[in-house]
Scaffold this motif. Structure first.
Motif, PDB file in Angstrom:
ATOM      1  N   SER A   4      -6.981   2.384   7.154  1.00 27.94           N
ATOM      2  CA  SER A   4      -6.044   2.480   6.258  1.00 27.94           C
ATOM      3  C   SER A   4      -4.413   2.860   6.899  1.00 27.94           C
ATOM      4  O   SER A   4      -3.735   2.763   5.874  1.00 27.94           O
ATOM      5  CB  SER A   4      -6.480   3.834   5.360  1.00 27.94           C
ATOM      6  OG  SER A   4      -6.435   4.885   5.993  1.00 27.94           O
ATOM      7  N   HIS A   5      -4.563   2.854   8.245  1.00 25.82           N
ATOM      8  CA  HIS A   5      -3.162   3.006   8.752  1.00 25.82           C
ATOM      9  C   HIS A   5      -1.992   2.252   8.320  1.00 25.82           C
ATOM     10  O   HIS A   5      -0.880   2.582   7.922  1.00 25.82           O
ATOM     11  CB  HIS A   5      -3.210   3.224  10.267  1.00 25.82           C
ATOM     12  CG  HIS A   5      -4.208   4.135  10.882  1.00 25.82           C
ATOM     13  ND1 HIS A   5      -4.121   5.631  10.842  1.00 25.82           N
ATOM     14  CD2 HIS A   5      -5.182   4.109  11.753  1.00 25.82           C
ATOM     15  CE1 HIS A   5      -5.060   6.307  11.140  1.00 25.82           C
ATOM     16  NE2 HIS A   5      -5.686   5.453  12.098  1.00 25.82           N
ATOM     17  N   GLY A   6      -2.215   0.971   8.723  1.00 23.31           N
ATOM     18  CA  GLY A   6      -1.210  -0.012   8.023  1.00 23.31           C
ATOM     19  C   GLY A   6      -1.314  -0.038   6.633  1.00 23.31           C
ATOM     20  O   GLY A   6      -0.097  -0.257   6.021  1.00 23.31           O
ATOM     21  N   ALA A   7      -2.243  -0.080   6.082  1.00 25.81           N
ATOM     22  CA  ALA A   7      -2.426  -0.026   4.348  1.00 25.81           C
ATOM     23  C   ALA A   7      -1.627   0.963   3.754  1.00 25.81           C
ATOM     24  O   ALA A   7      -1.036   0.962   2.797  1.00 25.81           O
ATOM     25  CB  ALA A   7      -3.872  -0.143   3.887  1.00 25.81           C
ATOM     26  N   ALA A   8      -1.517   2.083   4.473  1.00 17.70           N
ATOM     27  CA  ALA A   8      -0.833   3.200   3.606  1.00 17.70           C
ATOM     28  C   ALA A   8       0.741   2.908   3.487  1.00 17.70           C
ATOM     29  O   ALA A   8       1.205   3.268   2.778  1.00 17.70           O
ATOM     30  CB  ALA A   8      -0.878   4.587   4.714  1.00 17.70           C
ATOM     31  N   ALA A   9       1.034   2.018   4.327  1.00 19.19           N
ATOM     32  CA  ALA A   9       2.559   1.757   4.170  1.00 19.19           C
ATOM     33  C   ALA A   9       2.816   0.331   3.221  1.00 19.19           C
ATOM     34  O   ALA A   9       3.946  -0.023   2.921  1.00 19.19           O
ATOM     35  CB  ALA A   9       3.243   1.088   5.616  1.00 19.19           C
ATOM     36  N   ILE A  10       1.830   0.010   2.957  1.00 18.62           N
ATOM     37  CA  ILE A  10       1.972  -1.174   1.846  1.00 18.62           C
ATOM     38  C   ILE A  10       2.106  -0.782   0.571  1.00 18.62           C
ATOM     39  O   ILE A  10       1.289   0.237   0.307  1.00 18.62           O
ATOM     40  CB  ILE A  10       0.781  -2.233   2.260  1.00 18.62           C
ATOM     41  CG1 ILE A  10       0.577  -2.671   3.474  1.00 18.62           C
ATOM     42  CG2 ILE A  10       0.640  -3.447   1.082  1.00 18.62           C
ATOM     43  CD1 ILE A  10      -0.820  -3.684   3.723  1.00 18.62           C
ATOM     44  N   ALA A  11       3.194  -1.118  -0.359  1.00 24.65           N
ATOM     45  CA  ALA A  11       2.992  -0.890  -1.646  1.00 24.65           C
ATOM     46  C   ALA A  11       1.839  -1.157  -2.334  1.00 24.65           C
ATOM     47  O   ALA A  11       1.157  -1.975  -2.191  1.00 24.65           O
ATOM     48  CB  ALA A  11       4.134  -1.840  -2.449  1.00 24.65           C
ATOM     49  N   PRO A  12       1.369  -0.135  -3.165  1.00 23.62           N
ATOM     50  CA  PRO A  12       0.151  -0.156  -3.832  1.00 23.62           C
ATOM     51  C   PRO A  12      -0.054  -1.318  -4.891  1.00 23.62           C
ATOM     52  O   PRO A  12      -0.886  -1.901  -4.759  1.00 23.62           O
ATOM     53  CB  PRO A  12       0.159   1.067  -4.875  1.00 23.62           C
ATOM     54  CG  PRO A  12       1.188   2.013  -4.162  1.00 23.62           C
ATOM     55  CD  PRO A  12       2.427   1.170  -3.497  1.00 23.62           C
ATOM     56  N   SER A  47      -4.272 -10.406   7.973  1.00 18.51           N
ATOM     57  CA  SER A  47      -4.783  -9.051   8.762  1.00 18.51           C
ATOM     58  C   SER A  47      -3.638  -8.471   9.530  1.00 18.51           C
ATOM     59  O   SER A  47      -3.433  -7.131   9.566  1.00 18.51           O
ATOM     60  CB  SER A  47      -5.947  -9.499   9.508  1.00 18.51           C
ATOM     61  OG  SER A  47      -6.360  -8.444  10.390  1.00 18.51           O
ATOM     62  N   ALA A  48      -2.913  -9.170  10.350  1.00 22.36           N
ATOM     63  CA  ALA A  48      -1.830  -8.623  11.211  1.00 22.36           C
ATOM     64  C   ALA A  48      -0.755  -8.061  10.376  1.00 22.36           C
ATOM     65  O   ALA A  48      -0.245  -6.936  10.562  1.00 22.36           O
ATOM     66  CB  ALA A  48      -1.130  -9.598  12.084  1.00 22.36           C
ATOM     67  N   ALA A  49      -0.454  -8.658   9.363  1.00 26.38           N
ATOM     68  CA  ALA A  49       0.514  -8.041   8.377  1.00 26.38           C
ATOM     69  C   ALA A  49       0.145  -6.850   7.541  1.00 26.38           C
ATOM     70  O   ALA A  49       0.949  -5.829   7.790  1.00 26.38           O
ATOM     71  CB  ALA A  49       1.143  -9.030   7.335  1.00 26.38           C
ATOM     72  N   VAL A  50      -0.986  -6.623   7.444  1.00 27.19           N
ATOM     73  CA  VAL A  50      -1.744  -5.433   6.761  1.00 27.19           C
ATOM     74  C   VAL A  50      -1.772  -4.265   7.845  1.00 27.19           C
ATOM     75  O   VAL A  50      -1.416  -3.134   7.784  1.00 27.19           O
ATOM     76  CB  VAL A  50      -3.187  -5.457   6.378  1.00 27.19           C
ATOM     77  CG1 VAL A  50      -3.755  -4.355   6.058  1.00 27.19           C
ATOM     78  CG2 VAL A  50      -3.037  -6.596   4.888  1.00 27.19           C
ATOM     79  N   ALA A  51      -2.007  -4.633   9.098  1.00 26.08           N
ATOM     80  CA  ALA A  51      -2.043  -3.517  10.197  1.00 26.08           C
ATOM     81  C   ALA A  51      -0.782  -3.392  10.525  1.00 26.08           C
ATOM     82  O   ALA A  51      -0.645  -2.006  10.991  1.00 26.08           O
ATOM     83  CB  ALA A  51      -2.575  -4.361  11.514  1.00 26.08           C
ATOM     84  N   ALA A  52       0.288  -4.039  10.548  1.00 29.79           N
ATOM     85  CA  ALA A  52       1.634  -3.771  10.410  1.00 29.79           C
ATOM     86  C   ALA A  52       2.323  -2.886   9.395  1.00 29.79           C
ATOM     87  O   ALA A  52       3.417  -2.365   9.491  1.00 29.79           O
ATOM     88  CB  ALA A  52       2.465  -4.927  11.105  1.00 29.79           C
ATOM     89  N   GLY A  53       1.907  -2.838   8.351  1.00 27.51           N
ATOM     90  CA  GLY A  53       2.048  -2.099   7.199  1.00 27.51           C
ATOM     91  C   GLY A  53       3.343  -3.227   6.554  1.00 27.51           C
ATOM     92  O   GLY A  53       4.089  -2.380   5.946  1.00 27.51           O
ATOM     93  N   VAL A 102     -14.101  -9.129   3.862  1.00 31.21           N
ATOM     94  CA  VAL A 102     -14.647  -7.743   3.487  1.00 31.21           C
ATOM     95  C   VAL A 102     -13.884  -6.601   4.283  1.00 31.21           C
ATOM     96  O   VAL A 102     -13.303  -5.727   3.573  1.00 31.21           O
ATOM     97  CB  VAL A 102     -15.959  -7.637   3.716  1.00 31.21           C
ATOM     98  CG1 VAL A 102     -16.734  -6.114   3.702  1.00 31.21           C
ATOM     99  CG2 VAL A 102     -16.913  -8.577   2.942  1.00 31.21           C
ATOM    100  N   ALA A 103     -13.543  -7.059   5.596  1.00 32.19           N
ATOM    101  CA  ALA A 103     -12.585  -5.830   6.337  1.00 32.19           C
ATOM    102  C   ALA A 103     -11.296  -5.760   5.832  1.00 32.19           C
ATOM    103  O   ALA A 103     -10.706  -4.670   5.750  1.00 32.19           O
ATOM    104  CB  ALA A 103     -12.656  -6.051   7.869  1.00 32.19           C
ATOM    105  N   LEU A 104     -10.771  -7.005   5.482  1.00 31.74           N
ATOM    106  CA  LEU A 104      -9.594  -6.928   4.812  1.00 31.74           C
ATOM    107  C   LEU A 104      -9.221  -6.126   3.493  1.00 31.74           C
ATOM    108  O   LEU A 104      -8.274  -5.440   3.255  1.00 31.74           O
ATOM    109  CB  LEU A 104      -8.891  -8.138   4.590  1.00 31.74           C
ATOM    110  CG  LEU A 104      -8.045  -8.797   5.851  1.00 31.74           C
ATOM    111  CD1 LEU A 104      -7.930 -10.413   5.684  1.00 31.74           C
ATOM    112  CD2 LEU A 104      -6.654  -8.029   5.810  1.00 31.74           C
TER     113      LEU A 104
END
Length: 127
Positions: A4-12, A47-53, A102-104
């Motif tokens: 969830s590290h990158g996902a935390a920075a992604i708008a809900p 995946s890379a964009a999610v990881a980067a937030g 599934v991981a994404l």
């Protein structure tokens, strides 16, 4: 170990939209092997964009993913007795890509109970 590290920075709202799109890919899409290869490349970028937030890129890639599945064309071409004949040669999400999807899903929705996730897998609820 948390994804969830990158996902935390992604708008809900972007995270929810991405999760919905990925669940459709997992459950419903039927594509040719060549199309699945293209989806694999798109999933790597996502995946890379999610990881980067990177919310903006995640949003753009989600939109690209949504139009990549040709679901709309299939539905328009579908006759009353089922899918159009051009569906031949298409198959469901290949297992290596399924694992990435599934991981994404878990990356953008690390707490599935909060996102309305109710899907338990193939065959769930059948019977």
């Amino acid at each position: 170990m948390s994804t969830s590290h990158g996902a935390a920075a992604i708008a809900p709202d972007t995270a929810r939209a991405t999760g919905r799109a990925l669940r459709l890919v997992e459950r419903e899409w039927r594509l040719s092997p060549a199309a699945w290869e293209e989806i694999g490349e798109l999933l790597a970028e996502l995946s890379a964009a999610v990881a980067a937030g990177d919310t903006e890129t995640v949003d753009e890639l989600t939109a690209e993913l949504e139009i990549s599945g040709d679901r709309r064309v299939t539905l328009i071409g579908a006759g009353p007795d089922g899918p159009a004949p051009e569906d031949d040669g298409k198959g469901p999400l290949p297992e290596p890509l399924r694992e990435r999807v599934v991981a994404l899903i878990h990356s953008v929705d690390p707490e599935p109970g909060t996102g309305g996730e109710q899907y338990a897998g193939p065959g769930a609820g059948d019977g």
